[in-house]
Design an enzyme around this catalytic site. Structure first.
Site, short mmCIF file in Angstrom:
data_model
loop_
_atom_site.label_atom_id
_atom_site.label_comp_id
_atom_site.label_asym_id
_atom_site.label_seq_id
_atom_site.Cartn_x
_atom_site.Cartn_y
_atom_site.Cartn_z
N ARG A 69 31.84 -67.63 64.38
CA ARG A 69 32.14 -67.13 63.03
C ARG A 69 33.12 -68.03 62.28
O ARG A 69 33.14 -68.04 61.05
CB ARG A 69 32.62 -65.68 63.09
CG ARG A 69 31.52 -64.78 63.63
CD ARG A 69 31.79 -63.32 63.69
NE ARG A 69 33.14 -62.88 63.89
CZ ARG A 69 33.55 -61.65 63.67
NH1 ARG A 69 32.71 -60.73 63.25
NH2 ARG A 69 34.79 -61.31 63.89
N GLU A 104 40.75 -60.19 75.50
CA GLU A 104 41.02 -58.79 75.79
C GLU A 104 39.83 -58.09 76.41
O GLU A 104 39.96 -57.06 77.05
CB GLU A 104 41.50 -58.05 74.53
CG GLU A 104 40.51 -58.01 73.40
CD GLU A 104 40.58 -59.17 72.42
OE1 GLU A 104 40.18 -58.99 71.27
OE2 GLU A 104 41.01 -60.28 72.81
#
Length: 179
Positions: free
Chosen positions: A65, A102
């Site tokens: 992105r 994460e």
């Protein structure tokens, strides 16, 4: 377009890509020409702010992105664009770094021969969450002999403290939007 109006084009998707993650979806912003244009103009200003101290030799975009914003930014600013890709996407020679996220682990690769050693670069990505990807990208670029002048993002998720992690790693960060 105000920051609040831009944020209306970036919805939160709960439990994606895994349970407990609140994913910020930039696709609706990209589909809205006025919002996309306003975001790009704001990001141009962030790169220009980083470049006030010393000229920038190039932009480095994080897959995937980050590519969406970095390519038009590089074009508008007349700068080279270096891609930081997932493993196996670039022909050799490549430099690689693995890192934890994460919700898992990942790796990035780059072509170390694209910009001269010592060149000042700005790293571009869409969202700053925990800072793991931007820290890894900065480490990778430093290992290849580049000077990371800073990192810019469209959006920072402040509750995840990624900016603090970047500061600890010595990476100056600027963002257009915060949530």
């Amino acid at each position: 377009m105000t920051p609040d109006r831009l944020l209306q084009h970036i919805p939160t998707v709960a439990d994606f890509p895994s349970p407990g993650i609140a994913f910020r979806d930039i696709v609706p912003l990209l589909a809205h020409p006025e919002a996309r244009q306003a975001a790009l103009l704001g990001l141009v200003g962030l790169v220009e702010a980083v470049a006030t101290e010393e000229s920038i030799a190039g932009l480095c975009a994080i897959e995937s992105r980050g590519f969406v914003f970095a390519a038009p930014l590089a074009d508008r600013l007349g700068l080279p664009l270096m891609l930081l890709r997932k493993p196996g996407k670039l022909p050799p020679p490549v430099a690689q770094i693995a890192y934890d996220l994460e919700y898992g682990s990942d790796a990035l690769e780059c072509r170390p021969d694209l910009l001269p050693t010592g060149s000042r670069v700005v790293v571009v990505d869409d969202v700053l969450a925990t800072g793991g990807t931007l820290c890894a990208a900065s480490d990778l670029l430093r290992r290849t002999g580049l000077h990371v002048a800073g990192a810019i993002t469209l959006l920072e998720i402040e509750a995840l403290n990624g900016a603090a992690r970047l500061a600890t790693a010595g990476v100056a960060h600027r963002t257009l939007l915060r949530t």
